[in-house]
Design a protein around this motif. Structure first.
Motif, PDB file in Angstrom:
ATOM      1  N   ASP A  94      17.009 -30.547  84.138  1.00  0.00           N
ATOM      2  CA  ASP A  94      17.769 -31.787  84.235  1.00  0.00           C
ATOM      3  C   ASP A  94      17.126 -32.809  85.161  1.00  0.00           C
ATOM      4  O   ASP A  94      17.545 -33.971  85.186  1.00  0.00           O
ATOM      5  N   ASN A  95      16.120 -32.387  85.930  1.00  0.00           N
ATOM      6  CA  ASN A  95      15.389 -33.342  86.768  1.00  0.00           C
ATOM      7  C   ASN A  95      14.130 -33.850  86.071  1.00  0.00           C
ATOM      8  O   ASN A  95      13.284 -34.491  86.694  1.00  0.00           O
ATOM      9  N   GLY A  96      14.006 -33.561  84.785  1.00  0.00           N
ATOM     10  CA  GLY A  96      12.859 -34.051  84.026  1.00  0.00           C
ATOM     11  C   GLY A  96      11.622 -33.198  84.210  1.00  0.00           C
ATOM     12  O   GLY A  96      11.663 -32.100  84.767  1.00  0.00           O
ATOM     13  N   HIS A  97      10.495 -33.728  83.749  1.00  0.00           N
ATOM     14  CA  HIS A  97       9.249 -32.960  83.803  1.00  0.00           C
ATOM     15  C   HIS A  97       8.089 -33.800  84.318  1.00  0.00           C
ATOM     16  O   HIS A  97       6.927 -33.517  84.037  1.00  0.00           O
ATOM     17  N   ASN A  98       8.405 -34.835  85.114  1.00  0.00           N
ATOM     18  CA  ASN A  98       7.360 -35.758  85.538  1.00  0.00           C
ATOM     19  C   ASN A  98       6.309 -35.134  86.437  1.00  0.00           C
ATOM     20  O   ASN A  98       5.184 -35.636  86.523  1.00  0.00           O
ATOM     21  N   SER A  99       6.651 -34.059  87.160  1.00  0.00           N
ATOM     22  CA  SER A  99       5.656 -33.414  88.022  1.00  0.00           C
ATOM     23  C   SER A  99       4.885 -32.325  87.288  1.00  0.00           C
ATOM     24  O   SER A  99       4.071 -31.631  87.884  1.00  0.00           O
ATOM     25  N   LEU A 100       5.148 -32.172  85.985  1.00  0.00           N
ATOM     26  CA  LEU A 100       4.508 -31.139  85.190  1.00  0.00           C
ATOM     27  C   LEU A 100       3.563 -31.740  84.159  1.00  0.00           C
ATOM     28  O   LEU A 100       3.739 -32.877  83.724  1.00  0.00           O
ATOM     29  N   ASN A 101       2.576 -30.972  83.779  1.00  0.00           N
ATOM     30  CA  ASN A 101       1.649 -31.337  82.705  1.00  0.00           C
ATOM     31  C   ASN A 101       1.890 -30.435  81.496  1.00  0.00           C
ATOM     32  O   ASN A 101       2.502 -29.366  81.614  1.00  0.00           O
ATOM     33  N   ILE A 102       1.393 -30.855  80.347  1.00  0.00           N
ATOM     34  CA  ILE A 102       1.282 -29.975  79.182  1.00  0.00           C
ATOM     35  C   ILE A 102      -0.114 -29.366  79.254  1.00  0.00           C
ATOM     36  O   ILE A 102      -1.113 -30.070  79.074  1.00  0.00           O
ATOM     37  N   GLU A 103      -0.171 -28.100  79.564  1.00  0.00           N
ATOM     38  CA  GLU A 103      -1.470 -27.466  79.790  1.00  0.00           C
ATOM     39  C   GLU A 103      -1.935 -26.683  78.575  1.00  0.00           C
ATOM     40  O   GLU A 103      -1.174 -25.903  77.988  1.00  0.00           O
ATOM     41  N   HIS A 104      -3.189 -26.898  78.181  1.00  0.00           N
ATOM     42  CA  HIS A 104      -3.834 -26.092  77.143  1.00  0.00           C
ATOM     43  C   HIS A 104      -4.447 -24.867  77.819  1.00  0.00           C
ATOM     44  O   HIS A 104      -5.405 -24.991  78.592  1.00  0.00           O
ATOM     45  N   SER A 105      -3.920 -23.698  77.554  1.00  0.00           N
ATOM     46  CA  SER A 105      -4.492 -22.516  78.189  1.00  0.00           C
ATOM     47  C   SER A 105      -5.926 -22.286  77.711  1.00  0.00           C
ATOM     48  O   SER A 105      -6.763 -21.796  78.465  1.00  0.00           O
ATOM     49  N   VAL A 106      -6.211 -22.634  76.464  1.00  0.00           N
ATOM     50  CA  VAL A 106      -7.586 -22.678  75.962  1.00  0.00           C
ATOM     51  C   VAL A 106      -8.004 -24.143  76.033  1.00  0.00           C
ATOM     52  O   VAL A 106      -7.486 -24.977  75.280  1.00  0.00           O
ATOM     53  N   ALA A 107      -8.909 -24.457  76.932  1.00  0.00           N
ATOM     54  CA  ALA A 107      -9.216 -25.859  77.257  1.00  0.00           C
ATOM     55  C   ALA A 107      -9.582 -26.667  76.014  1.00  0.00           C
ATOM     56  O   ALA A 107     -10.489 -26.296  75.263  1.00  0.00           O
ATOM     57  N   ASN A 108      -8.882 -27.792  75.818  1.00  0.00           N
ATOM     58  CA  ASN A 108      -9.122 -28.586  74.609  1.00  0.00           C
ATOM     59  C   ASN A 108     -10.452 -29.322  74.638  1.00  0.00           C
ATOM     60  O   ASN A 108     -10.948 -29.752  73.587  1.00  0.00           O
ATOM     61  N   SER A 109     -11.063 -29.462  75.828  1.00  0.00           N
ATOM     62  CA  SER A 109     -12.378 -30.122  75.892  1.00  0.00           C
ATOM     63  C   SER A 109     -13.456 -29.280  75.222  1.00  0.00           C
ATOM     64  O   SER A 109     -14.525 -29.793  74.882  1.00  0.00           O
ATOM     65  N   TRP A 110     -13.167 -27.976  75.005  1.00  0.00           N
ATOM     66  CA  TRP A 110     -14.167 -27.098  74.386  1.00  0.00           C
ATOM     67  C   TRP A 110     -14.403 -27.434  72.920  1.00  0.00           C
ATOM     68  O   TRP A 110     -15.396 -26.982  72.349  1.00  0.00           O
ATOM     69  N   TRP A 111     -13.481 -28.180  72.299  1.00  0.00           N
ATOM     70  CA  TRP A 111     -13.709 -28.566  70.900  1.00  0.00           C
ATOM     71  C   TRP A 111     -13.513 -30.066  70.670  1.00  0.00           C
ATOM     72  O   TRP A 111     -13.410 -30.536  69.555  1.00  0.00           O
ATOM     73  N   GLY A 112     -13.459 -30.835  71.752  1.00  0.00           N
ATOM     74  CA  GLY A 112     -13.332 -32.279  71.596  1.00  0.00           C
ATOM     75  C   GLY A 112     -11.907 -32.772  71.567  1.00  0.00           C
ATOM     76  O   GLY A 112     -11.655 -33.931  71.200  1.00  0.00           O
ATOM     77  N   GLY A 113     -10.959 -31.916  71.950  1.00  0.00           N
ATOM     78  CA  GLY A 113      -9.578 -32.350  72.074  1.00  0.00           C
ATOM     79  C   GLY A 113      -8.964 -32.800  70.765  1.00  0.00           C
ATOM     80  O   GLY A 113      -9.243 -32.263  69.695  1.00  0.00           O
ATOM     81  N   GLN A 114      -8.134 -33.821  70.854  1.00  0.00           N
ATOM     82  CA  GLN A 114      -7.377 -34.283  69.698  1.00  0.00           C
ATOM     83  C   GLN A 114      -8.282 -34.773  68.582  1.00  0.00           C
ATOM     84  O   GLN A 114      -7.995 -34.577  67.400  1.00  0.00           O
ATOM     85  N   SER A 115      -9.402 -35.397  68.960  1.00  0.00           N
ATOM     86  CA  SER A 115     -10.314 -35.902  67.930  1.00  0.00           C
ATOM     87  C   SER A 115     -11.066 -34.766  67.245  1.00  0.00           C
ATOM     88  O   SER A 115     -11.473 -34.884  66.088  1.00  0.00           O
ATOM     89  N   GLY A 116     -11.242 -33.631  67.941  1.00  0.00           N
ATOM     90  CA  GLY A 116     -11.932 -32.496  67.348  1.00  0.00           C
ATOM     91  C   GLY A 116     -11.045 -31.729  66.386  1.00  0.00           C
ATOM     92  O   GLY A 116     -11.484 -31.331  65.301  1.00  0.00           O
ATOM     93  N   SER A 117      -9.794 -31.527  66.789  1.00  0.00           N
ATOM     94  CA  SER A 117      -8.819 -30.860  65.921  1.00  0.00           C
ATOM     95  C   SER A 117      -7.424 -31.177  66.449  1.00  0.00           C
ATOM     96  O   SER A 117      -6.992 -30.604  67.444  1.00  0.00           O
TER      97      SER A 117
END
Length: 610
Positions: A94-117
């Motif tokens: 109820d206090n929101g999620h502003n201090s949190l991130n959406i974390e990729h446990s398998v780093a998305n930079s390894w395949w180019g992120g959103q543009s890669g897949s």
């Protein structure tokens, strides 16, 4: 205002009903082996029915954060809190999620992120809510076992140079907590199979644990061996099963390595090359013992407690299952009954750290609970302590009291500003306070040990801001000449206007160039910014024990009383007043604390101004 959920502190997973995959969902795996089995797992993990939900937070659509409310929420003392596998930071839903991130446990930079897949980028199976500091520390380092002297240790995850035999040549690796290693292993098995043909890169760190051949990746032997070991040591539990089920409702697909944990052995382990069979290989929940609960202390974060004591004290734990193991001040864990005797507290401020876990044998495995940490601080009852007092939120129309004490808190999550200046030039987030029952977020009764107490002094048309610790000791005055730059000076601060807004937020403004004090939601901290971050709120000190201020008689000398009238001490003729530092003070408009009145006959009386 946070909502309260009836019930005891159980996880949502323990309350939900586990389900099984639809009939025939895994039929294609039966009897297959080798590359043919892996291809069948890939097809099963990514069926035509797969639904890729949007990434982020949706006001009108269902996206990641809305899904997390189904997949990654647990109950903490009767309230919904985000389930963060990267830290013990307590953030209520109820206090929101502003201090949190959406974390990729398998780093998305390894395949180019959103543009890669985009599909892999948005796949819930490797997305989790994560404390932003932990996320930044993890970065895109490969998963592994950290050696001695980690560079980052928040009590949950480690980041640092790999131990011998782990890391595949990486300079740093990320190691999760023991109780989640199996979860991460099965996530890696899933991603490395379901998305083995997306554009994986060989220059972003992932190449330390995977190889690329013919446009497809596979785990390096050291990584496969480590993940198989983790999956064996941390078996599938109720939490993981229910998360699989909720994701299936969202994405219309399942993680085969959760439903059939032994499957990984047929692809990377000692059953490689053998024909896989569904019969008798499905998962059953194997749960770790419940976490011990420390008694007569206050919860400050997940599995994290604090309390003060003076003299002798036993710290007792409620252990519902298994045996209790305790470590005192970093010493070796030893088996205990249900409590430990703490060192005698007779020197103010001395701290002792107690760590504990429950351990039991479950289906042939020795499993332990999460580690519970309790910080016990010696506190002389004669020394002022603002950590347990009443603080009320200021409102539009209130005036700044130059004699008053305040807290600065983030408007979104109500975390309180800390008092220890950070070398990079900001004030830290000290954590979540305790609110008075049924007050919503308007009345604070307990603040973290590291919280800052703040005073405002009139300076021309504005105010300077002094930062103190919970004992009233000055840490310095807020000084700044530019946005995102500040320091604490011993005697001089920068003047700021203080405007209490109609919505209850407060703008402490140093001018157009330095900006105003705000809360950075991405990297939790308090600092002056010239662009919009997160708002702050002030809470004013009202007193101890509910903030009452009464006129009363303390002591009678020859028929003449020592009188307390609000912040004034009125003493008989010949009496003098000293503060606890031994300084003689005038008895009017005193700050809250302990004072000593010395009567004309030499006798001393302690007086407490609330």
């Amino acid at each position: 205002m946070r909502k309260f959920i009836s019930g005891i502190g159980m996880t949502l997973g323990a309350l939900a009903l586990m389900a099984e995959a639809p009939a025939g969902y895994y039929a294609e795996l039966e009897g297959k082996s080798g590359d043919e089995l892996k291809a069948a797992v890939k097809k099963t993990a990514m069926p035509e029915s797969f639904v890729s939900i949007g990434y982020g937070d949706g006001n009108t659509s269902f996206k990641t954060w809305q899904a997390f409310e189904l997949t990654d929420v647990r109950m903490i003392q009767g309230e919904e809190a985000w389930w963060d596998m990267y830290s013990n930071k307590l953030v209520y839903v109820d206090n929101g999620h502003n201090s949190l991130n959406i974390e990729h446990s398998v780093a998305n930079s390894w395949w180019g992120g959103q543009s890669g897949s985009e599909k892999a980028y948005q796949d819930l199976f490797h997305l989790n809510p994560s404390n932003s500091d932990a996320n930044n520390a993890k970065s895109n380092n490969p998963i592994g076992v950290v050696g001695a002297n980690p560079a980052y240790d928040n009590g949950m995850i480690l980041v640092g140079a790999p131990a011998v035999g782990y890391g595949g040549g990486a300079s740093k690796v990320f190691e999760p907590a023991d109780e989640y290693k199996g979860d991460f292993a099965r996530t890696y098995f899933y991603i490395m199979t379901a998305y083995d043909d997306i554009p994986w890169r060989e220059d972003k760190g992932g190449e330390a644990l995977y190889t690329i051949s013919g446009g497809r990746i596979d785990l390096q032997p050291w990584a496969a061996s480590m993940l198989l070991k983790w999956a064996e040591e941390d078996p599938v539990d109720t939490k993981e099963m229910n998360r699989n089920e909720e994701i299936f409702k969202c994405q219309k697909n399942r993680n085969p390595f959760i439903d059939y944990p032994v499957l990984a052995d047929y692809i990377w382990g000692d059953k490689k090359g053998n024909a896989f069979t569904l019969s008798g290989t499905g998962a059953t929940a194997v749960n770790r013992p419940a976490d011990p609960v420390a008694e007569d202390v206050r919860l400050t974060d997940v599995n994290t407690y604090a309390a003060s004591y003076w003299g002798e004290r036993d710290l007792r734990f409620n252990v519902s299952e298994g045996e209790l193991w305790i470590s005192l001040d970093g010493g070796k864990y030893q088996r205990y009954g249900d409590r430990i005797s703490l060192p005698n507290a007779n020197s103010n401020g001395v701290r002792h750290t107690v760590k504990a876990y429950a351990q039991k044998d479950v289906e042939g495995k020795t499993l332990r609970s999460s580690i519970v940490t309790v910080t016990m601080t010696a506190k002389d009852p004669d020394v002022i302590d603002y950590s347990e007092a009443l603080w009320t939120q200021v409102a539009a129309g209130d005036k700044i009291d130059g004699e008053g004490y305040y807290l600065i808190a983030a408007s979104d999550n109500r975390h309180v500003m800390g008092c220890t200046f950070q070398s990079k030039g900001f004030m830290p987030d000290s954590g979540f306070p305790t609110f008075r029952d049924d007050s919503g977020d308007s009345e604070i009764t307990v603040i973290p040990e590291g919280a800052a107490v703040v005073k405002f002094y009139e300076a021309g048309s504005g105010y300077t801001l002094e930062v103190l610790d919970i004992h009233g000791a000055s840490k310095g005055y807020w000084n700044t000449t530019a946005a995102r730059k500040m320091r604490l000076n011993a005697s001089q601060g920068t003047s700021a206007s203080v405007d209490i807004q109609g919505d209850g937020t407060v703008k402490i403004d140093f001018g157009s160039t330095p900006g105003w004090i705000q809360y950075n939601k991405t990297s939790p901290r308090f600092l002056n910014y010239s662009s919009n971050q997160g708002g702050v709120t002030l809470y004013k000190f009202k007193g101890f024990d509910g903030g009452s201020s009464a006129v009363g008689e303390v002591e009678v000398e020859n028929g003449t009383p020592i009188v307390i009238d609000g912040r004034d001490i009125i003493v008989p003729e010949g009496g003098v007043i000293y503060d606890m530092g031994g300084r003689r003070v005038y008895g009017r408009g005193l700050h809250p604390g302990i004072y000593v009145v010395v009567k004309s006959n030499g006798e001393a009386v302690k007086v407490y101004i609330r």
